[in-house]
Every structure is written in C-alpha cells, then in structure tokens.
Scaffold this motif. Sequence first.
Motif, short mmCIF file in Angstrom:
data_model
loop_
_atom_site.label_atom_id
_atom_site.label_comp_id
_atom_site.label_asym_id
_atom_site.label_seq_id
_atom_site.Cartn_x
_atom_site.Cartn_y
_atom_site.Cartn_z
N SER A 62 0.79 -1.23 0.00
CA SER A 62 0.00 0.00 0.00
C SER A 62 0.82 1.28 0.00
O SER A 62 0.32 2.32 -0.40
CB SER A 62 -0.94 0.02 1.20
OG SER A 62 -0.21 0.13 2.40
N ASP A 90 -0.69 -11.78 4.83
CA ASP A 90 -0.43 -10.34 4.93
C ASP A 90 0.50 -10.05 6.10
O ASP A 90 0.87 -10.96 6.84
CB ASP A 90 -1.73 -9.54 5.03
CG ASP A 90 -2.55 -9.86 6.27
OD1 ASP A 90 -1.98 -10.33 7.29
OD2 ASP A 90 -3.76 -9.64 6.25
N THR A 95 -7.18 -6.93 5.51
CA THR A 95 -6.92 -7.08 4.08
C THR A 95 -7.91 -8.08 3.51
O THR A 95 -8.35 -9.00 4.19
CB THR A 95 -5.49 -7.58 3.81
OG1 THR A 95 -5.28 -8.82 4.50
CG2 THR A 95 -4.45 -6.57 4.28
N VAL A 141 -6.79 -7.18 -4.47
CA VAL A 141 -6.40 -7.09 -3.08
C VAL A 141 -6.73 -5.69 -2.59
O VAL A 141 -6.45 -4.70 -3.28
CB VAL A 141 -4.90 -7.40 -2.90
CG1 VAL A 141 -4.42 -7.03 -1.52
CG2 VAL A 141 -4.64 -8.87 -3.18
N LEU A 143 -6.04 -3.26 0.67
CA LEU A 143 -5.27 -3.01 1.89
C LEU A 143 -5.87 -1.78 2.57
O LEU A 143 -6.15 -0.78 1.91
CB LEU A 143 -3.80 -2.76 1.54
CG LEU A 143 -3.14 -3.88 0.72
CD1 LEU A 143 -1.87 -3.39 0.08
CD2 LEU A 143 -2.88 -5.07 1.59
N GLN A 148 0.98 -1.51 4.47
CA GLN A 148 0.48 -2.88 4.55
C GLN A 148 0.94 -3.65 3.32
O GLN A 148 1.13 -3.07 2.26
CB GLN A 148 -1.05 -2.90 4.58
CG GLN A 148 -1.62 -3.19 5.91
CD GLN A 148 -3.13 -3.30 5.84
OE1 GLN A 148 -3.79 -2.72 4.99
NE2 GLN A 148 -3.68 -4.05 6.75
N VAL A 150 0.36 -7.60 1.17
CA VAL A 150 -0.23 -8.92 0.99
C VAL A 150 0.72 -9.69 0.08
O VAL A 150 1.27 -9.14 -0.88
CB VAL A 150 -1.64 -8.83 0.37
CG1 VAL A 150 -2.09 -10.17 -0.18
CG2 VAL A 150 -2.63 -8.33 1.40
#
Length: 161
Positions: A62, A90, A95, A141, A143, A148, A150
Amino acid sequence: MKKIVFAGIVTLAGFLTAKAQCTTVNKLSENFDSWKEINKCWTAQAGKAMLYAGDKKIIFYSMNDPRENMYLVTPKVKAGSYTLTLDVSDNGGETTLELFSVDNPSDTKSFASIAKASKITGDKKTYNISLKKDTRLGFKVLLNGVHQAVYLDNLSLQPKK
C-alpha cells in the motif's frame, strides 16, 4: 538494404514469438520463484500503490495509499471448470482478496466478481470456479492501512475431471 530488411524480419519475428507465448491456457502452476518482474503475459494494476514480483512471490504493497484497488490478472484461461488454490498472507491489519473474471485487463468495468471479497487470514485459499467462456482471472487485493502488504504465492489452476 539487405541488413535493413533482415533487421525488420527479425524484429517482426520477435513480436510474433512474444505474442505466441501468451496463448490461452487450460491450467496454471506458478510459484513466482523465478520472476524478477511481472511476467509479460500477466497484468498488474497497482494504482498509486505498488504491485510487484519479489522474494519469490507477488507483493501488493500500500505504501502511503491504503484502500487503493490493486489487481493481478492472469493470461487468458479456456472455458471450463477449475480448482484454483493459492497461498495468500499479509503483514497484519484488515486485508481482503476478491476473484474476478476479466474480459479486458485495461478496463476494470469488464471485471465481473466470481468470488466475493474474503478476509486474508494466512490460510491457503481454494476456489471452485466455472468459466463459461475464455477469460482471464483477476485477483483484487484491498489493503486498509499505510505500509500494509499482501503476499500471493503457489498459485495453481487445475481443470476438474
């Protein structure tokens, strides 16, 4: 003149070869171990965030742009019934992962949800999917926090027998 014509033929052959490598598939098995960047037959849309290949997996990060829609799109998959498995984890926080069928990777309006967004818990995800026509699969995805990440790995799409 012969050199120019030869160079043109070689260049055209290179384009045709590259295009031929992105043919419609009936299975995928990817652990991302050899990827240094996103494979040319896949599509990554990160918005203002980052989506990249690194550490032998795909990373959705992110940065300072939480809630950015980030998509990883596969090559085109033949119509049929499949079992899709993947490892997804993550680095904490809220998430989610959602699965789409994708007609046009550059137009998110062509994305149709085939599995509702689900919380990423670090467990292996398994989906049973049925594709009525040749299409790509998209992984979205989301976030919710700054810095953050994943991690997506060990993706397997196998036809059902």
